[in-house]
Motif scaffolding. Structure first.
Motif, PDB file in Angstrom:
ATOM      1  N   ASP A  46      60.113 -52.494 -48.727  1.00 21.94           N
ATOM      2  CA  ASP A  46      61.402 -52.713 -49.724  1.00 21.94           C
ATOM      3  C   ASP A  46      62.302 -53.606 -49.242  1.00 21.94           C
ATOM      4  O   ASP A  46      63.213 -54.109 -50.173  1.00 21.94           O
ATOM      5  N   CYS A  47      62.492 -53.764 -48.010  1.00 21.17           N
ATOM      6  CA  CYS A  47      63.547 -54.799 -47.353  1.00 21.17           C
ATOM      7  C   CYS A  47      63.033 -55.131 -45.863  1.00 21.17           C
ATOM      8  O   CYS A  47      62.757 -54.250 -45.104  1.00 21.17           O
ATOM      9  N   SER A  73      59.542 -59.540 -50.943  1.00 18.22           N
ATOM     10  CA  SER A  73      60.597 -58.375 -50.409  1.00 18.22           C
ATOM     11  C   SER A  73      61.884 -59.028 -50.168  1.00 18.22           C
ATOM     12  O   SER A  73      62.099 -60.117 -49.363  1.00 18.22           O
ATOM     13  N   PRO A  74      62.894 -58.125 -50.300  1.00 12.29           N
ATOM     14  CA  PRO A  74      64.350 -58.954 -50.043  1.00 12.29           C
ATOM     15  C   PRO A  74      64.475 -58.908 -48.300  1.00 12.29           C
ATOM     16  O   PRO A  74      63.816 -58.070 -47.786  1.00 12.29           O
ATOM     17  N   ILE A  75      64.988 -60.073 -48.144  1.00 10.40           N
ATOM     18  CA  ILE A  75      65.318 -60.243 -46.776  1.00 10.40           C
ATOM     19  C   ILE A  75      66.880 -60.266 -46.369  1.00 10.40           C
ATOM     20  O   ILE A  75      67.569 -61.295 -47.019  1.00 10.40           O
ATOM     21  N   ILE A  76      67.214 -59.936 -45.379  1.00  9.47           N
ATOM     22  CA  ILE A  76      68.706 -59.784 -44.741  1.00  9.47           C
ATOM     23  C   ILE A  76      68.540 -60.644 -43.504  1.00  9.47           C
ATOM     24  O   ILE A  76      67.714 -60.170 -42.819  1.00  9.47           O
ATOM     25  N   GLY A  94      65.043 -68.803 -48.984  1.00 11.16           N
ATOM     26  CA  GLY A  94      64.636 -67.524 -49.899  1.00 11.16           C
ATOM     27  C   GLY A  94      64.911 -66.262 -49.369  1.00 11.16           C
ATOM     28  O   GLY A  94      64.834 -65.093 -49.958  1.00 11.16           O
ATOM     29  N   ALA A  95      65.942 -66.412 -48.178  1.00 10.08           N
ATOM     30  CA  ALA A  95      66.355 -65.011 -47.835  1.00 10.08           C
ATOM     31  C   ALA A  95      67.485 -64.582 -48.914  1.00 10.08           C
ATOM     32  O   ALA A  95      67.933 -65.312 -49.946  1.00 10.08           O
ATOM     33  N   ASP A  96      67.652 -63.340 -49.068  1.00 10.97           N
ATOM     34  CA  ASP A  96      68.588 -62.817 -49.975  1.00 10.97           C
ATOM     35  C   ASP A  96      70.070 -62.522 -49.696  1.00 10.97           C
ATOM     36  O   ASP A  96      70.906 -62.369 -50.512  1.00 10.97           O
ATOM     37  N   ASP A  97      70.298 -62.332 -48.320  1.00 13.04           N
ATOM     38  CA  ASP A  97      71.495 -61.928 -47.899  1.00 13.04           C
ATOM     39  C   ASP A  97      71.439 -62.156 -46.259  1.00 13.04           C
ATOM     40  O   ASP A  97      70.587 -62.306 -45.720  1.00 13.04           O
ATOM     41  N   ARG A 118      69.430 -53.450 -55.889  1.00  7.52           N
ATOM     42  CA  ARG A 118      69.088 -54.729 -56.723  1.00  7.52           C
ATOM     43  C   ARG A 118      67.292 -54.757 -56.819  1.00  7.52           C
ATOM     44  O   ARG A 118      67.158 -55.011 -58.246  1.00  7.52           O
ATOM     45  N   LYS A 119      66.705 -54.537 -56.024  1.00  5.37           N
ATOM     46  CA  LYS A 119      65.230 -54.453 -56.069  1.00  5.37           C
ATOM     47  C   LYS A 119      64.814 -53.342 -57.231  1.00  5.37           C
ATOM     48  O   LYS A 119      64.146 -53.449 -58.254  1.00  5.37           O
TER      49      LYS A 119
END
Length: 221
Positions: A46-47, A73-76, A94-97, A118-119
């Motif tokens: 999920d992250c 999958s969201p990536i920090i 493509g990272a999200d944060d 957000r997801k």
């Protein structure tokens, strides 16, 4: 909810894992890029919290490989405070944060929650079946408008059942989804947690929702 942390500073990795456990998350930890990429390609997370400078495979390459395989999958990303270029490259790949080192654990947890919200906004945040309701944001569970207190593992198992309503789930599927790679499978651990969950979800209600499929597994029906 299952998270992956890829970080080669082992003390920091241990501390992040400790804090995630306190917050009630299921997670896997990887200390190099090769191991982390294997995890990320094998499990739907999920992250993902990802350091850039890693042994064997760097964080940028991991992002590119995951996005090229449509693993979204969201990536920090974790970056050095002064590494503005790394932040830009990571986001472009493509990272999200991102979060800069050194960071407070409160900020990291807040950013993880933001990614998860957000997801979830793209899906349903409240899951229901019959008179059972599970809120993924508040982590509250109700049956027939009566609030039910669940442990972290019980909540994760019930969420997994709700995501697979009517499907038979084997013990190994439940174990793989709810426990991390360090989990040592014990023959009766799933039965124990199902019994705990039934006591809270079913025992005080006329209609039973968690059913045993003898010799195979369980299903919500």
């Amino acid at each position: 909810m299952r998270l992956l942390v890829i970080e080669d500073e082992k003390q920091l990795l241990k501390l992040i894992g400790k804090r995630l456990k306190e917050e009630g998350y299921v997670f896997d930890l990887a200390s190099d890029g090769k191991e982390g990429l294997n995890f990320a390609e094998s499990v739907e997370y999920d992250c993902i919290i990802l350091d850039i400078m890693l042994p064997f495979i760097d964080g940028f390459t991991i992002i590119q490989k995951l996005r090229s395989k449509n693993i979204n999958s969201p990536i920090i990303i974790l970056t050095a405070k002064s590494a503005i270029k790394d932040k830009v490259i990571g986001l472009d790949y493509g990272a999200d944060d991102y979060i800069t080192k050194p960071f407070s654990f409160e900020e990291l947890i807040a950013r993880i929650r933001a990614m998860l919200r957000r997801k979830l906004d793209e899906k349903e945040t409240v899951m229901t079946y019959e008179d059972l309701t599970l809120d993924l944001i508040s982590r509250e569970v109700y049956r027939n408008n009566i609030r039910i207190e669940l442990t972290t593992k019980e909540f994760a198992i019930l969420e997994y059942f709700l995501r697979n309503k009517g499907r038979i789930l084997t013990k190994s599927q439940i174990a793989e989804h709810v426990w991390n790679y360090e989990f040592v499978y014990q023959s009766n651990i799933i039965e124990v947690y199902i019994r705990y969950l039934r006591k809270k979800i079913d025992d005080n209600f006329e209609k039973k929702l968690i059913n045993t499929v003898r010799g195979v597994g369980y299903k919500l029906q």
